[in-house]
Scaffold this active site. Structure first.
Site, PDB file in Angstrom:
ATOM      1  N   VAL A 124       0.819  -1.209   0.000  1.00  0.00           N
ATOM      2  CA  VAL A 124       0.000   0.000   0.000  1.00  0.00           C
ATOM      3  C   VAL A 124       0.857   1.265   0.000  1.00  0.00           C
ATOM      4  O   VAL A 124       0.523   2.257  -0.622  1.00  0.00           O
ATOM      5  CB  VAL A 124      -1.018  -0.027   1.169  1.00  0.00           C
ATOM      6  N   LYS A 125       2.018   1.188   0.647  1.00  0.00           N
ATOM      7  CA  LYS A 125       2.826   2.416   0.726  1.00  0.00           C
ATOM      8  C   LYS A 125       3.388   2.831  -0.626  1.00  0.00           C
ATOM      9  O   LYS A 125       3.697   3.993  -0.835  1.00  0.00           O
ATOM     10  CB  LYS A 125       3.945   2.273   1.755  1.00  0.00           C
ATOM     11  N   GLY A 126       3.531   1.893  -1.566  1.00  0.00           N
ATOM     12  CA  GLY A 126       3.952   2.246  -2.913  1.00  0.00           C
ATOM     13  C   GLY A 126       5.337   2.840  -2.992  1.00  0.00           C
ATOM     14  O   GLY A 126       6.239   2.458  -2.244  1.00  0.00           O
TER      15      GLY A 126
END
Ligand code: B12
Length: 246
Positions: A124-126
């Site tokens: 999710v943090k990418g």
């Protein structure tokens, strides 16, 4: 259009290269470095740095003029041939086109333990402010992590009913990334009938993006890839451009 490298002045053809030779740092070693540079088309070649490493190796930096020209009209690259979507647009397209979540399975295969790249795409943090595929409400992500064997990857793809399999290969010593990719594509072709085979995507900093067909994958992503590009490609290949098995 023809171009030449820029060093000190426009079009002077000056380049800098570095390499290591299995020689001690002495006059003969420096001569060997210059001979290699000459044979690479660098003439005149100037040795600007040399540092011995251990007993028998020396690292060299050479600066000089190449006579080679680059014809921009002959340069071949893989251009992005799909629209870049915002996460909301990608989610909406998946919802409307598939009416279920798009399933993605990712891993580093072989002995490769460099997970930062695949995590940048999936977690999710990418990366650099662009959120990874886990952030997409309509994408179900299974991240298997490092050093996954091809049989385990195939089994996980089957269990997750993967629409796409995303594989990262960072180590390229002895072309391990190419060997591992070929092993992976062969296994998927054997395990799945053509119509049910998941989309196969590989990525890593040293892949040549033009080699997709040769390696048997659907797409290759290189250095600097963003999760948004990958999500947009998946929507294009699996939803907008092609209907997948429900
Ligand atoms: C961090 C790192 C490690 C960490 C890895 C930690 C981890 N959990 O990942 C540790 C310390 C474990 C490590 C170990 C080793 N490493 Co290392 N490591 C690096 C380093 C410094 C950074 C790599 C990185 O994280 N980059 C950042 C990410 C975000 O970039 P990326 O991987 O390119 O990913 C992007 C794109 O390529 C793309 N992408 C990547 N994968 C995928 C997949 C898909 C599907 C898609 C769509 C896109 C995509 O998207 C990402 C985001 O833009 C590099 C050197 C460097 N500066 O690059 C060396 C490097 C990769 N390592 C190297 C080596 C040799 C090793 C070791 C063999 C060292 C040793 N002798 O033990 C071991 C091997 C371990 C193993 N079994 O794999 C070499 C590889 C050389 C080669 N030609 O193969 C490098 C280049 C260093 C060097 N110059 O020698 N390493």
């Amino acid at each position: 259009m023809i171009i030449r490298p820029y060093g000190d002045t426009t079009g002077d053809g000056m380049v800098q290269v570095s390499f290591t030779l299995p020689v001690a740092h002495d006059k003969r070693g420096e001569g060997a470095a210059l001979q290699l540079a000459n044979r690479m088309g660098i003439d005149p070649a100037m040795l600007v740095h040399a540092r011995q490493m251990g007993d028998r190796h020396t690292f060299f930096v050479v600066y000089g003029r190449v006579n080679h020209l680059v014809d921009l009209s002959e340069v071949q690259v893989v251009e992005r041939d799909y629209p870049l979507l915002a996460a909301k647009e990608a989610n909406a397209a998946i919802r409307a086109g598939l009416r279920r979540k798009l399933s993605v399975v990712g891993a580093c295969i072989g002995t490769d333990a460099h997970t930062v790249g695949i995590d940048a795409i999936l977690n999710v943090k990418g990366i650099a402010g662009d959120k990874g595929l886990e952030y997409y409400r309509e994408i179900a992500v299974t991240n298997l992590g490092a050093q996954v064997s091809v049989p385990d990857l195939v089994a996980a793809a089957r269990a997750a009913r993967a629409d796409a399999v995303l594989v990262s290969q960072v180590v390229t010593q002895r072309d391990a990334h190419l060997t591992n990719t070929r092993e992976m594509t062969a296994a998927f072709r054997e395990a799945f009938p053509a119509a049910r085979r998941p989309l196969l995507v590989v990525g890593g900093p040293r892949f040549d993006e033009t080699m997709a067909a040769e390696l048997g994958v659907d797409r290759i992503f290189g250095r600097g890839t963003t999760p948004g590009e990958v999500a947009s490609y998946l929507v294009h290949a699996l939803v907008t451009n092609r209907k997948v098995a429900a």
